[in-house]
Scaffold this motif. Structure first.
Motif, PDB file in Angstrom:
ATOM      1  N   VAL A  97       2.550  -3.904   3.614  1.00 17.59           N
ATOM      2  CA  VAL A  97       1.784  -4.960   2.951  1.00 17.59           C
ATOM      3  C   VAL A  97       0.372  -4.994   3.533  1.00 17.59           C
ATOM      4  N   GLU A  98      -0.604  -4.969   2.650  1.00 14.77           N
ATOM      5  CA  GLU A  98      -2.012  -5.048   3.047  1.00 14.77           C
ATOM      6  C   GLU A  98      -2.639  -6.282   2.405  1.00 14.77           C
ATOM      7  N   LEU A  99      -3.558  -6.918   3.108  1.00 20.28           N
ATOM      8  CA  LEU A  99      -4.220  -8.124   2.620  1.00 20.28           C
ATOM      9  C   LEU A  99      -5.197  -7.803   1.495  1.00 20.28           C
ATOM     10  N   GLY A 100      -5.502  -8.799   0.668  1.00 15.92           N
ATOM     11  CA  GLY A 100      -6.500  -8.657  -0.381  1.00 15.92           C
ATOM     12  C   GLY A 100      -7.903  -8.622   0.212  1.00 15.92           C
ATOM     13  N   SER A 101      -8.872  -8.355  -0.618  1.00 15.09           N
ATOM     14  CA  SER A 101     -10.260  -8.217  -0.178  1.00 15.09           C
ATOM     15  C   SER A 101     -10.834  -9.546   0.305  1.00 15.09           C
ATOM     16  N   LYS A 161       0.850  -1.188   0.000  1.00  9.59           N
ATOM     17  CA  LYS A 161       0.000   0.000   0.000  1.00  9.59           C
ATOM     18  C   LYS A 161       0.885   1.236   0.000  1.00  9.59           C
ATOM     19  N   ASP A 162       0.588   2.161  -0.897  1.00 10.86           N
ATOM     20  CA  ASP A 162       1.318   3.422  -0.970  1.00 10.86           C
ATOM     21  C   ASP A 162       0.808   4.334   0.136  1.00 10.86           C
ATOM     22  N   ARG A 163       1.692   4.714   1.061  1.00  5.33           N
ATOM     23  CA  ARG A 163       1.297   5.550   2.195  1.00  5.33           C
ATOM     24  C   ARG A 163       1.929   6.932   2.131  1.00  5.33           C
ATOM     25  N   GLY A 164       2.173   7.407   0.935  1.00  6.66           N
ATOM     26  CA  GLY A 164       2.768   8.731   0.788  1.00  6.66           C
ATOM     27  C   GLY A 164       4.256   8.692   1.063  1.00  6.66           C
ATOM     28  N   VAL A 165       4.719   9.554   2.004  1.00  9.40           N
ATOM     29  CA  VAL A 165       6.151   9.605   2.296  1.00  9.40           C
ATOM     30  C   VAL A 165       6.588   8.496   3.246  1.00  9.40           C
TER      31      VAL A 165
END
Length: 150
Positions: A90-94, A81-85
């Motif tokens: 890592v984020e789980l799928g739906s 997941k792009d969290r800016g700076v």
């Protein structure tokens, strides 16, 4: 005998997705065109048939790793997941997509639930996957006749 272990995953998944389109209990939910495949994604998938491809990928994962639960399947479809700076995380799928796919495949009798362990492939599902793998192998041999010697 040819199994899903013997053929490339991408070719098998697309063959299974084409066959799932014609099955009675497998259908795209009404919310599918608007949903993202995980919190790590910015937009919904652009493929028109992405639902069937995801169902085929989930079915292959259950075939390879079953019995497996929803949480472990969510981990198979995770991403950064792009969290800016801040550093990516890592984020789980739906989970909703995976649960709905599993429930549809259970109705189609391709999977069966095991209490406390998740889902495993049924004999009908194993036969379905092995037949698709055989068809993929025949297509590979047809395109590369020199492979048929082995």
């Amino acid at each position: 005998m040819t199994t899903a272990y013997d053929v490339p995953a991408d070719l098998l998944i697309h063959k299974v997705a084409d066959k799932l389109k014609g099955m009675e209990h497998i259908e795209e939910p009404e919310w599918a065109p608007f949903v993202k495949t995980g919190v790590h994604k910015e937009k919904a998938p652009k493929q028109n048939d992405w639902w069937y491809v995801r169902e085929a990928a989930v079915l292959r994962q259950v075939y390879m790793n079953g019995p497996i639960g929803t949480i472990h399947l969510r981990a198979k479809f995770c991403g950064p997941k792009d969290r800016g700076v801040k550093p990516q995380k890592v984020e789980l799928g739906s989970g909703s997509i995976i649960r709905t796919a599993l429930q549809q495949m259970e109705k189609a009798e391709l999977l069966r639930a095991i209490k406390g362990k998740g889902r495993e492939i049924s004999p009908k599902g194993r036969s379905f996957m092995d037949n698709c793998a055989y068809e993929v192998l025949q297509e590979i041999i047809k395109d590369n006749p020199e492979l048929g010697k082995y």
